[in-house]
Scaffold this active site. Sequence first.
Site, short mmCIF file in Angstrom:
data_model
loop_
_atom_site.label_atom_id
_atom_site.label_comp_id
_atom_site.label_asym_id
_atom_site.label_seq_id
_atom_site.Cartn_x
_atom_site.Cartn_y
_atom_site.Cartn_z
N LYS A 18 0.61 3.28 -3.13
CA LYS A 18 -0.56 4.12 -3.41
C LYS A 18 -0.20 5.61 -3.40
CE LYS A 18 -3.69 0.76 -1.21
NZ LYS A 18 -4.50 0.48 0.00
N TYR A 72 -4.00 3.32 7.58
CA TYR A 72 -5.29 2.61 7.57
C TYR A 72 -6.23 3.25 8.59
CZ TYR A 72 -2.44 -0.82 5.03
OH TYR A 72 -1.61 -1.43 4.15
N VAL A 117 1.15 -3.85 3.97
CA VAL A 117 1.00 -5.12 4.70
C VAL A 117 2.23 -6.03 4.59
CG1 VAL A 117 -1.52 -5.13 4.65
CG2 VAL A 117 -0.24 -6.21 2.78
N TYR A 160 -2.19 -3.44 -10.99
CA TYR A 160 -2.25 -3.09 -9.57
C TYR A 160 -1.37 -4.03 -8.73
CZ TYR A 160 -4.20 -1.88 -5.00
OH TYR A 160 -4.36 -1.47 -3.69
N SER A 169 0.80 -1.23 0.00
CA SER A 169 0.00 0.00 0.00
C SER A 169 0.82 1.28 0.00
CB SER A 169 -0.95 0.01 1.20
OG SER A 169 -2.04 -0.86 0.99
#
Length: 311
Positions: free
Chosen positions: A68, A247, A265, A195, A65
């Site tokens: 992102k 998160y 993660v 992705y 993540s």
Amino acid sequence: MPCQSSDELKALVEEARNCTKNGKVADYIPALGKAREDDLSIAIHYPDGRCLSAGDIEKKITLQSISKVISLALVLMDRGQDDVFKHVGMEPTGDPFNSIVKLETMAPTKPLNPLINAGALVVTHMINGDTVKERIQRLLVFVQELTKDATIRYCEEVARSEFETSYLNRALCYFLKQHKMIAENTDIEQLMELYTMQCAIEMNCLNLARIGLVFAMDGIDPQSGKQIIPADIARICKTFMVTCGMYNASGEFAIKIGIPAKSGVSGGIMGAVPGKFGIGIFGPALDEKGNSIAGIKLLELLSKNYKLSMF
């Protein structure tokens, strides 16, 4: 300035490492489950080129993540704020990063922010290029510029492992396509391929700290003086890192640590202390929110001892 020596940093790492026994390595992506639970390393990259580190900082990790934030910066540079924020919102969420709940209750149906999975999938589908190969290459070139490391690639094993198990992300994509947040002509399997490659981009803690440094310096590479990311886009990304980057633990993180940061993660955390330095951490044992349990403890110790909070 934190940590005048690597010895200081090593002592903090060993103190934080005790937390790893309370965490769990992510195994829902099978390739990530191979990590050692007690691993913990950190690099701190300063504008003058100095780097302090502790632990095995050469060990490679996948961004997950953390990617992102990087894809968001690239797409904002390509498409502009108006186009991007027509498709994804700016608000934090108290729900898990992979939740579909808010999509069903929001009107219009638009992901709350670009750092949850739904928002990140929308952003990734906006990366310029005609093929998956062109688009992942465009993102890799950007990452290589940020890190000054032309060897950076994505890990094929992790990408394949994620691709084969990404059922919920596929569901999010089809839901978003139904509501026209993902373009109707988008091939969802190709988007999932892109992705999962993006999430599997691989680097070490030093590379990660260097990206954090560029964000910390408002998009400028302090070694070359080049403005890699426009200052306003770097500001937007750092704001999302503060409000959404950890998160649904982002509020607590802002209170206890108080710096822009993004976790993944795989156990990675990228930190950007505004105007000062970048941080790269790897600690694969995760807490229940999906953040590195020892990585957060280490940042708490650093923030408390060296007053890093921007608030």
